[in-house]
Design a protein around this motif. Structure first.
Motif, mmCIF file in Angstrom:
data_model
loop_
_atom_site.group_PDB
_atom_site.id
_atom_site.type_symbol
_atom_site.label_atom_id
_atom_site.label_comp_id
_atom_site.label_asym_id
_atom_site.label_seq_id
_atom_site.Cartn_x
_atom_site.Cartn_y
_atom_site.Cartn_z
ATOM 1 N N THR A 26 -13.499 114.945 -25.501
ATOM 2 C CA THR A 26 -14.934 115.105 -25.352
ATOM 3 C C THR A 26 -15.190 116.168 -24.296
ATOM 4 O O THR A 26 -14.723 116.045 -23.167
ATOM 5 N N VAL A 98 -20.273 124.431 -30.207
ATOM 6 C CA VAL A 98 -19.830 123.162 -29.622
ATOM 7 C C VAL A 98 -20.723 122.883 -28.424
ATOM 8 O O VAL A 98 -20.904 123.759 -27.574
ATOM 9 N N TYR A 99 -21.288 121.669 -28.392
ATOM 10 C CA TYR A 99 -22.212 121.329 -27.308
ATOM 11 C C TYR A 99 -21.619 120.261 -26.400
ATOM 12 O O TYR A 99 -20.761 119.487 -26.828
ATOM 13 N N ASP A 102 -19.800 116.798 -27.409
ATOM 14 C CA ASP A 102 -19.022 116.848 -28.648
ATOM 15 C C ASP A 102 -17.560 116.473 -28.367
ATOM 16 O O ASP A 102 -17.023 116.777 -27.302
ATOM 17 N N THR A 103 -16.944 115.843 -29.356
ATOM 18 C CA THR A 103 -15.534 115.476 -29.262
ATOM 19 C C THR A 103 -14.751 116.285 -30.285
ATOM 20 O O THR A 103 -15.046 116.236 -31.476
ATOM 21 N N ASN A 132 -15.341 118.501 -35.055
ATOM 22 C CA ASN A 132 -16.086 117.694 -34.086
ATOM 23 C C ASN A 132 -16.180 116.237 -34.560
ATOM 24 O O ASN A 132 -15.571 115.858 -35.564
ATOM 25 N N GLN A 133 -16.936 115.435 -33.825
ATOM 26 C CA GLN A 133 -17.005 113.991 -34.104
ATOM 27 C C GLN A 133 -17.710 113.699 -35.425
ATOM 28 O O GLN A 133 -17.663 112.571 -35.910
ATOM 29 N N ARG A 134 -18.366 114.690 -36.001
ATOM 30 C CA ARG A 134 -18.989 114.510 -37.322
ATOM 31 C C ARG A 134 -18.110 115.102 -38.430
ATOM 32 O O ARG A 134 -18.580 115.332 -39.537
#
Lengths: 342, 342, 342
Positions: A26, A98-99, A102-103, A132-134
């Protein structure tokens, strides 16, 4: 059974194999602050949430190269622990910003294999994706490395050399959704040169230099969870710890602010060579050449193809010897696409 | 009246005294990012919010050792400013994970006193507790130090030597509420060795090493607001600034990822010795020994009692000389309990 | 057309000119964590959100000096790139606390010009303001620098020397809205000396010292996006990179915790001199003198005017030679106002 990871050898790779790299991460405003402490980074889109919002993004993203380093760092234990050399990059694309929060995780597909004629090493090509996590792909790139064989009797695999683009076409570049330079503030960004002001063939000396310290490159490299021994263990490298190539990339890119302050977002990596090793005590300087210009299809957003060269001395704009080899002071020769307001 | 803190001397302590240590600290994702920059830390539970959630926690906690260092750092001005030696730790327990946004403070109760026969120093035992903003104890441990007397004429206190457990019993360990390894992802964690794969007596060489730099250990030690002069002032220690023992603990624990990637959470500290001082330029390596295995009562969660040894050279697994003393290259001998999926 | 910024020369300034400095910056808990890693900073109001709330603020602000450095750093490319010397500060005021998430930018108005008799340099006075994302001025200060002329034939401007206060009057100081020390916890703050306990003329030796490393001052200076070459490029300064004066200010202020733990907030900067350059390897120590005491008009909140001196050796309290010059070991002589509970 040994519990530690010996890394993979050339005979451990096969075409089509997908490696799911360990340790998701993260990333946060903590990583952002450290990026600003480690590099003289001043691109406004990555410095100010308000500036990023004025460009149509929800907030300031993590630096594109920081995201790249996180994705890359995860691949090291599976790809380059027994690598003899990092040979090249191609077809690198940044697909989503990437913010903070975000993981990221990484996976690599083996897309090429070629055993060397000495029978002791071979070249492995992988296409790496950062997700990313999505489960959205945020970055992808091809990288090839020379890897040692452990079992010299292992049969040579069928040779597969992937066809790779010399450079991404403008149509390959992905402009982040919502990006809009119509309210772009050239005072806040630091320079008033826009896309239209740059010419193909133009050379820019970025003037500034940074003498690199051991503690700095180790902090940076660990931050990306790249724990390759060569960067940290002086007993393993008594002549000097080898500085992670990505540290030089980030340093050169940050130095390039001075002359390319409006080359805000990196969207494509066409290729790159770590021409010579970098060690603590070297003073890194940078120069750029405009290789190409292109429309992106998004109104007001232009793309600039840039060569970014990092050196540790010598004259600006000197790249190769008469024999066509990189001059000994050249550290990096990178070919990338960036977005700039028109 | 002098405004600066001279620290406490042996005669300033009394049994039952409770010291409320100064300067509470809010820990954030900034501290988390710095922990990753300072140490090659890769345990997935502390790297990824998503991984932590898949283990039943609300988000990724601050590294257990980072929390320990913050709690410990606060005690330095009251406990160890005039200490001659840090003699030991016992009965350390992590009772609640610490999350970004939590504010930590520390208090210590004096539980033992013993003047040395030379009349110039004495041993002080304290039980220190770290509390969060909800007054919940998150960490507690016993520590004893040798402290100078200032007034040599001060009478010796009655000797009280606390009875301390050689090691915490499995029933003493607190598994964080909600922790659940049933969806544990052994690919993301980096190794597929689970609790069942480790045997008491097993030795693990963690292979990697880090050559420590002055700037790094000072950044770390300051981050925990431990401002003891010996770590910072080269005019006070002309032969070299002494590296904070906790820096070696964190470095060794991070290196132990390679072989113990699934020893995710530290829940108990049975004891520890800083066998020899560490200085900048030393290359820290680590090895572990499995001392014991235990059930935790929580399905799927096992406990591993580990010896973690940090060295600055020498052969792995060499600990003491024939005379029973620590070998000169041994920096740390730590005895702790960690939680691992079964 | 050259794309890089050559900086401004003396003839490029005119009275009344307003320079809008580039690259706004969002500061976060990441910057806060780094401040604690870079300096032995322990003032409780900047360490704990809970402590800050107990003092009437919504959360712990970014350290006042960190905010100053961010504002200052932005001015470097426009003000001091071609500066020969940083001559002084005056009328500095902190008007609003800066909180994590705030975005800072800077602007400077030219308020004084005086060409030197050699015709080659001149003095430029600017009043700089730091603004947040709501366009509120959070910091303002006057600074004057000696700047080279590029075109020696450019006519000398009319001399304008601004009248500047030797020191801010108590009525000039702004106490942050809501600040309230009635529940102030002197145990948590680390010392029990309050405003009433300090006397004008009192001298305090802060005892501790920190030997400065190259990596540290570069991390700090980059964090504030101050990229002046003299701080980073050893080929440009072969005798040693010059340490950013603000690094010495922050180090000395942090060291002053030991004796001034309750001088929580900096609200005024009356003046300051960087008496001698600081280089890596120097051990920074600090002492303070109470110059004045004042009421603030806010019940329970007193103001202390302090001289903060940083040295690299020598005896505490020694400042100038018999000839009235700064002694060679003196690095900094700063004159500021701080708020303290009564």
């Amino acid at each position: 059974m040994a519990k530690t990871n010996p890394g993979r050898f050339f005979e451990d790779y096969s075409i089509g194999q997908v490696l799911h790299h360990a340790v998701p991460r993260t990333v946060t405003v903590g990583e952002r602050a450290l990026y600003h402490a480690l590099y003289p980074a001043r691109h406004a889109l990555y410095s100010s949430d308000d500036f990023a919002r004025s460009c149509g993004l929800p907030q300031s993203p993590i630096d594109d190269l920081a995201a790249f380093h996180v994705v890359f760092g995860k691949t090291v234990p599976d790809i380059s622990l027994n690598a003899v050399a990092n040979l090249g990059y191609a077809e690198g694309r940044w697909l989503k910003p990437v913010y903070p929060g975000d993981t990221l995780r990484s996976e690599s597909e083996v897309i090429g294999l070629k055993q060397n004629s000495n029978g002791k090493t071979g070249v492995v090509w992988v296409r790496t994706r950062g997700l990313n996590q999505r489960d959205e792909v945020v970055i992808e790139y091809v990288r090839w490395v020379m890897v040692r064989k452990s079992n010299l009797d292992a049969p040579a695999p069928e040779t597969v050399v992937p066809e790779l683009k010399k450079a991404l076409a403008p149509g390959d570049l992905v402009v982040p959704q919502g990006l809009n330079f119509s309210d772009y503030d050239f005072v806040q960004s630091g320079e008033n040169h826009r896309w239209d002001d740059y010419k193909t063939g133009e050379m820019i000396d970025h003037v500034d230099g940074v003498t690199v310290e051991e503690a700095e490159h180790m902090l940076a490299t660990r931050l990306w969870q790249n724990t390759a021994k060569v960067h940290f263990d002086l007993t393993f490298r008594p002549d000097g710890r080898l500085i992670y190539g990505g540290h030089v990339i980030s340093m050169a890119r940050a130095l390039s602010f001075n002359g390319l302050a409006n080359a805000q977002m990196i969207v494509g990596l066409n290729g790159g060579a770590h021409a010579n090793p970098c060690f603590a005590g070297d003073t890194v300087k940078a120069w750029s050449e405009v290789l190409d210009k292109a429309d992106t299809g998004v109104p007001g957003v232009g793309a600039l193809r840039l060569r970014l060269v990092a050196t540790k001395g010598g004259e600006p704009f000197a790249l190769k010897t008469d024999e066509g080899r990189y001059r000994p002071e050249v550290l990096l020769d990178l070919d990338y696409w960036a977005l700039m307001p028109k």
